[in-house]
Design an enzyme around this catalytic site. Structure first.
Site, mmCIF file in Angstrom:
data_model
loop_
_atom_site.group_PDB
_atom_site.id
_atom_site.type_symbol
_atom_site.label_atom_id
_atom_site.label_comp_id
_atom_site.label_asym_id
_atom_site.label_seq_id
_atom_site.Cartn_x
_atom_site.Cartn_y
_atom_site.Cartn_z
ATOM 1 N N TYR A 22 -42.536 67.820 31.480
ATOM 2 C CA TYR A 22 -42.314 69.010 30.648
ATOM 3 C C TYR A 22 -43.305 70.148 30.893
ATOM 4 O O TYR A 22 -43.272 71.159 30.190
ATOM 5 C CB TYR A 22 -42.325 68.601 29.168
ATOM 6 C CG TYR A 22 -41.242 67.585 28.829
ATOM 7 C CD1 TYR A 22 -39.903 67.923 28.937
ATOM 8 C CD2 TYR A 22 -41.570 66.289 28.434
ATOM 9 C CE1 TYR A 22 -38.905 67.007 28.654
ATOM 10 C CE2 TYR A 22 -40.589 65.357 28.136
ATOM 11 C CZ TYR A 22 -39.256 65.723 28.254
ATOM 12 O OH TYR A 22 -38.268 64.815 27.975
ATOM 13 N N HIS A 97 -32.368 72.852 28.594
ATOM 14 C CA HIS A 97 -33.242 71.708 28.813
ATOM 15 C C HIS A 97 -34.321 72.091 29.814
ATOM 16 O O HIS A 97 -34.031 72.754 30.820
ATOM 17 C CB HIS A 97 -32.459 70.495 29.326
ATOM 18 C CG HIS A 97 -31.407 70.079 28.348
ATOM 19 N ND1 HIS A 97 -31.731 69.463 27.161
ATOM 20 C CD2 HIS A 97 -30.078 70.263 28.342
ATOM 21 C CE1 HIS A 97 -30.619 69.265 26.475
ATOM 22 N NE2 HIS A 97 -29.601 69.752 27.168
HETATM 23 O O1 CA2 Z 1 -35.499 68.438 29.107
HETATM 24 C C1 CA2 Z 1 -35.375 68.749 27.914
HETATM 25 O O2 CA2 Z 1 -35.642 69.873 27.487
HETATM 26 C C2 CA2 Z 1 -34.922 67.701 26.902
HETATM 27 O O3 CA2 Z 1 -34.092 68.345 25.946
HETATM 28 C C3 CA2 Z 1 -36.174 67.165 26.258
HETATM 29 C C4 CA2 Z 1 -35.909 66.012 25.275
HETATM 30 C C5 CA2 Z 1 -35.054 64.937 25.936
HETATM 31 O O4 CA2 Z 1 -34.732 63.935 24.981
HETATM 32 C C6 CA2 Z 1 -33.785 65.503 26.526
HETATM 33 O O5 CA2 Z 1 -33.065 64.467 27.154
HETATM 34 C C7 CA2 Z 1 -34.106 66.589 27.543
HETATM 35 C C8 CA2 Z 1 -37.223 65.386 24.817
HETATM 36 C C9 CA2 Z 1 -38.198 66.366 24.248
HETATM 37 C C10 CA2 Z 1 -39.531 65.736 24.237
HETATM 38 O O6 CA2 Z 1 -40.479 66.751 24.426
HETATM 39 C C11 CA2 Z 1 -41.736 66.387 24.771
HETATM 40 C C12 CA2 Z 1 -42.563 67.388 25.209
HETATM 41 C C13 CA2 Z 1 -43.843 67.094 25.592
HETATM 42 C C14 CA2 Z 1 -44.304 65.792 25.508
HETATM 43 C C15 CA2 Z 1 -43.461 64.785 25.068
HETATM 44 C C16 CA2 Z 1 -42.174 65.087 24.682
#
Ligand code: CA2
Length: 142
Positions: A22, A97
């Site tokens: 991310y 995303h």
């Molecule tokens: O890629 C994306 O933006 C997602 O929407 C992110 C979600 C995931 O469940 C989707 O499949 C794809 C997860 C968000 C978690 O965000 C975090 C950010 C930093 C550290 C940990 C988690």
């Protein structure tokens, strides 16, 4: 023009955890730069880890803004209720995303939201939000 960005569960951790997936930038820092690049647009951001709160915000912004950029996080793959909320409001919603969900686990390949969104952007890191904004601005011209 006012655009509401809505971030779902765990996106408050951006810049703090999992930088390999991310990135290492906080959303607040990114937003400052995005807002500076688009002075004619008023960008507001809302983040919640709670499904019902996300639905409340979609309903509010869906009638009170010119468009919504939505990263529903994990709810993308599970939430009939968020899909129903998107379908119920007049403002266009772009699903975004940060990661390329199609290059990840199988369960991330399907979105319950895409079919009721104006468009989908995935896989460009935080720049996915700028690309979604460009899409909304172009759609608004037509
Ligand atoms: O890629 C994306 O933006 C997602 O929407 C992110 C979600 C995931 O469940 C989707 O499949 C794809 C997860 C968000 C978690 O965000 C975090 C950010 C930093 C550290 C940990 C988690």
């Amino acid at each position: 023009m006012t655009i509401q960005i809505i971030n779902g569960p765990n996106l408050n951790l951006l810049g703090l955890r999992e930088p390999e997936t991310y990135g290492s930038q906080s959303f607040d820092h990114y937003l400052d730069r995005l807002q500076a690049a688009y002075p004619a647009v008023t960008l507001t951001v809302y983040q919640s880890n709670v499904e019902g709160e996300l639905i409340n915000k979609i309903q509010e912004a869906g009638y009170g803004s010119d468009g919504i950029i939505l990263n529903a996080g994990g709810y993308t793959h599970t939430s009939v209720a968020i899909r129903d909320a998107i379908k119920a409001v007049p403002a266009p919603v772009v699903e975004v995303h940060i990661s390329n969900v199609h290059a990840r686990e199988e369960f991330r390949h399907h979105s319950l939201l895409s079919a009721v969104c104006r468009g989908v952007i995935a896989g460009f890191g935080l720049d996915s939000y700028r690309l979604a904004l460009e899409g909304l601005l172009e759609a608004n011209k037509k």
